[in-house]
Design a protein around this motif. Structure first.
Motif, PDB file in Angstrom:
ATOM      1  N   LEU A  91      -0.939   6.575   0.668  1.00 56.70           N
ATOM      2  CA  LEU A  91      -1.874   5.687   1.350  1.00 56.70           C
ATOM      3  C   LEU A  91      -1.454   5.492   2.801  1.00 56.70           C
ATOM      4  CD1 LEU A  91      -4.384   3.937   1.016  1.00 56.70           C
ATOM      5  CD2 LEU A  91      -2.899   2.054   0.276  1.00 56.70           C
ATOM      6  N   GLU A  95      -3.561   6.558   6.228  1.00 57.80           N
ATOM      7  CA  GLU A  95      -3.856   5.624   7.316  1.00 57.80           C
ATOM      8  C   GLU A  95      -3.295   6.125   8.647  1.00 57.80           C
ATOM      9  OE1 GLU A  95      -4.333   1.344   5.087  1.00 57.80           O
ATOM     10  OE2 GLU A  95      -2.302   1.932   5.718  1.00 57.80           O
ATOM     11  N   THR A 150     -13.670   3.681  -2.034  1.00 59.61           N
ATOM     12  CA  THR A 150     -12.498   3.022  -2.617  1.00 59.61           C
ATOM     13  C   THR A 150     -11.659   4.067  -3.338  1.00 59.61           C
ATOM     14  OG1 THR A 150     -13.721   2.485  -4.626  1.00 59.61           O
ATOM     15  CG2 THR A 150     -13.684   0.820  -2.870  1.00 59.61           C
ATOM     16  N   SER A 152      -8.884   4.930  -6.336  1.00 61.38           N
ATOM     17  CA  SER A 152      -8.156   4.605  -7.567  1.00 61.38           C
ATOM     18  C   SER A 152      -7.421   5.848  -8.044  1.00 61.38           C
ATOM     19  CB  SER A 152      -9.117   4.117  -8.651  1.00 61.38           C
ATOM     20  OG  SER A 152      -9.727   2.897  -8.288  1.00 61.38           O
ATOM     21  N   TYR A 158       2.600   7.079  -8.671  1.00 62.21           N
ATOM     22  CA  TYR A 158       1.724   6.215  -7.884  1.00 62.21           C
ATOM     23  C   TYR A 158       0.598   5.669  -8.751  1.00 62.21           C
ATOM     24  CZ  TYR A 158       4.050   8.682  -4.053  1.00 62.21           C
ATOM     25  OH  TYR A 158       4.983   9.214  -3.211  1.00 62.21           O
ATOM     26  N   LEU A 160      -2.917   3.337  -7.943  1.00 63.87           N
ATOM     27  CA  LEU A 160      -3.779   2.686  -6.966  1.00 63.87           C
ATOM     28  C   LEU A 160      -5.022   2.185  -7.692  1.00 63.87           C
ATOM     29  CD1 LEU A 160      -3.501   5.372  -4.151  1.00 63.87           C
ATOM     30  CD2 LEU A 160      -2.275   3.208  -4.270  1.00 63.87           C
ATOM     31  N   ASP A 161      -5.374   0.936  -7.451  1.00 64.38           N
ATOM     32  CA  ASP A 161      -6.492   0.328  -8.171  1.00 64.38           C
ATOM     33  C   ASP A 161      -7.533  -0.211  -7.189  1.00 64.38           C
ATOM     34  OD1 ASP A 161      -8.119  -0.766 -10.103  1.00 64.38           O
ATOM     35  OD2 ASP A 161      -6.836  -2.514 -10.459  1.00 64.38           O
ATOM     36  N   GLU A 162      -8.623   0.523  -7.049  1.00 64.05           N
ATOM     37  CA  GLU A 162      -9.751   0.111  -6.212  1.00 64.05           C
ATOM     38  C   GLU A 162      -9.310  -0.325  -4.814  1.00 64.05           C
ATOM     39  OE1 GLU A 162     -13.115   0.215  -6.984  1.00 64.05           O
ATOM     40  OE2 GLU A 162     -12.418   1.365  -8.735  1.00 64.05           O
ATOM     41  N   VAL A 163      -8.545   0.544  -4.160  1.00 62.52           N
ATOM     42  CA  VAL A 163      -8.075   0.257  -2.795  1.00 62.52           C
ATOM     43  C   VAL A 163      -9.214   0.489  -1.813  1.00 62.52           C
ATOM     44  CG1 VAL A 163      -6.442   0.903  -1.000  1.00 62.52           C
ATOM     45  CG2 VAL A 163      -5.722   0.922  -3.397  1.00 62.52           C
ATOM     46  N   LEU A 165     -10.792   1.623   1.438  1.00 63.09           N
ATOM     47  CA  LEU A 165     -10.392   2.473   2.561  1.00 63.09           C
ATOM     48  C   LEU A 165     -11.228   2.071   3.781  1.00 63.09           C
ATOM     49  CD1 LEU A 165     -10.111   5.882   0.677  1.00 63.09           C
ATOM     50  CD2 LEU A 165      -8.293   4.245   1.208  1.00 63.09           C
TER      51      LEU A 165
END
Length: 344
Positions: A91, A95, A150, A152, A158, A160-163, A165
């Motif tokens: 992530l 970014e 989003t 996941s 790793y 990731l849950d409904e991040v 963006l």
């Protein structure tokens, strides 16, 4: 911005930013001057390696240095070659890639990889056993993130849950991706996702990689009729004579080699069997090309043709080569080697 057609030869810059024995800040300044010159000369991109805890790389954070390159140049594309996904949270990688793409005006070329020396990863607590899995998951996450929305993901390393963006790249649908590939078996994934590749080694060996890539890609082009780069890396030094080029390149290669071997020797690790341990061996193995404008043109074009490559990654600065010597080689490549063979 997209890649030019693969029917032309294109020329870019690769850099380890290995220690040259001088002040670090001065070396950074000189590299920025070299990048400015390469921008004016029309080179396509500047690719910077990531290494840690070794004089082999003074750019442990390539994106940080490349943000300075972006502000000092106009057309030169920039990117890490490669960003070590085994060390960085994907992530965060995404970014940073978005930021650099916007800061550069959409000039990012994103190289990703696992890392070639496990001891570098070990300093950060990443074991050799864990690295492949971390790289695989991180690359999958990065590919998904480039689609936006989003994010996941659930894996071993790793989750990731409904991040959301909220930041996206400037380039659509995403910046071009690069993968270092030196074995034919590794070419298939790069071909499947349409990534550019960069290879190192004798032209005959690289040809097996490019053939495998083309076989998996099945000559498929994107909607604009453009195809990925198949890159070949060479250390290049031009001189007024063969002897002059040799006198510049040989000691510089020796210093570069010492930097390369630093972590191997410190940790009692055998150096790679294909590592040339002398400058003559580096010439023989095709890692280095040194000579007059006429001779390096002939050699490099022969290497590219035999390798089936359409992109030459020129390592112009290494060891203790002076800025003047690197600038001279850059000018020679632009005016003599690239002239008449396609876009640079």
């Amino acid at each position: 911005m997209r890649n030019p057609p693969s029917s032309t030869l294109t020329f870019g810059i690769f850099d380890h930013l290995d220690a040259n024995g001088r002040d670090v800040a001065k070396q950074y300044d000189d590299r920025l001057l070299l990048a400015e010159a390469c921008d004016r000369l029309g080179f396509y991109a500047y690719h910077l390696a990531e290494h840690h805890c070794t004089p082999h790389g003074r750019s442990p954070s390539p994106n940080l240095f490349l943000s300075s390159v972006a502000q000092r140049t106009t057309n030169l594309r920039i990117g890490p070659m490669v960003m070590l996904l085994s060390l960085h949270h994907p992530l965060r990688v995404f970014e940073e890639a978005c930021m650099l793409d916007h800061l550069s005006g959409g000039r990012l070329e994103l190289g990703i990889g696992r890392g070639s020396l496990p001891v570098e990863l070990g300093y950060f607590g990443v074991s050799a056993d864990a690295a492949p899995g971390r790289y695989t998951e991180a690359s999958e996450i990065l590919v998904k993130a480039m689609r936006g929305g989003t994010l996941s993901y659930e894996g071993i390393h790793y989750r990731l849950d409904e991040v959301p963006l909220t930041l996206t790249p400037r380039q659509w649908p995403h910046p071009p991706t690069w993968i270092a590939v030196n074995q034919p078996d590794s070419a298939s994934w790069a071909a499947e996702i349409g990534a550019n590749i960069a290879s190192l080694g004798p032209s005959s060996s690289v040809r097996r990689v490019t053939d495998a890539y083309r076989s998996h890609r099945e000559q498929r082009s994107d909607a604009n009729g453009q195809s990925p780069f198949l890159g070949l890396l060479r250390m290049v030094v031009a001189g007024s004579s063969e002897a002059d080029a040799y006198s510049l390149a040989a000691p510089a290669y020796g210093r570069w080699l010492d930097s390369f071997k630093f972590l191997y020797e410190r940790n009692n690790i055998p150096t790679p069997q294909n590592l040339p341990l002398t400058f003559d061996a580096a010439i023989e193995s095709e890692l280095c090309v040194a000579g007059t404008a006429a001779s390096i043109r002939k050699t490099l074009l022969n290497h590219l043709e035999e390798a089936g490559a359409n992109y030459l990654l020129c390592q112009l600065a290494f060891g203790d080569l002076s800025l003047e010597a690197s600038l001279n080689t850059a000018t020679i490549i632009r005016s003599e080697v690239a002239a008449g063979v396609g876009r640079t």
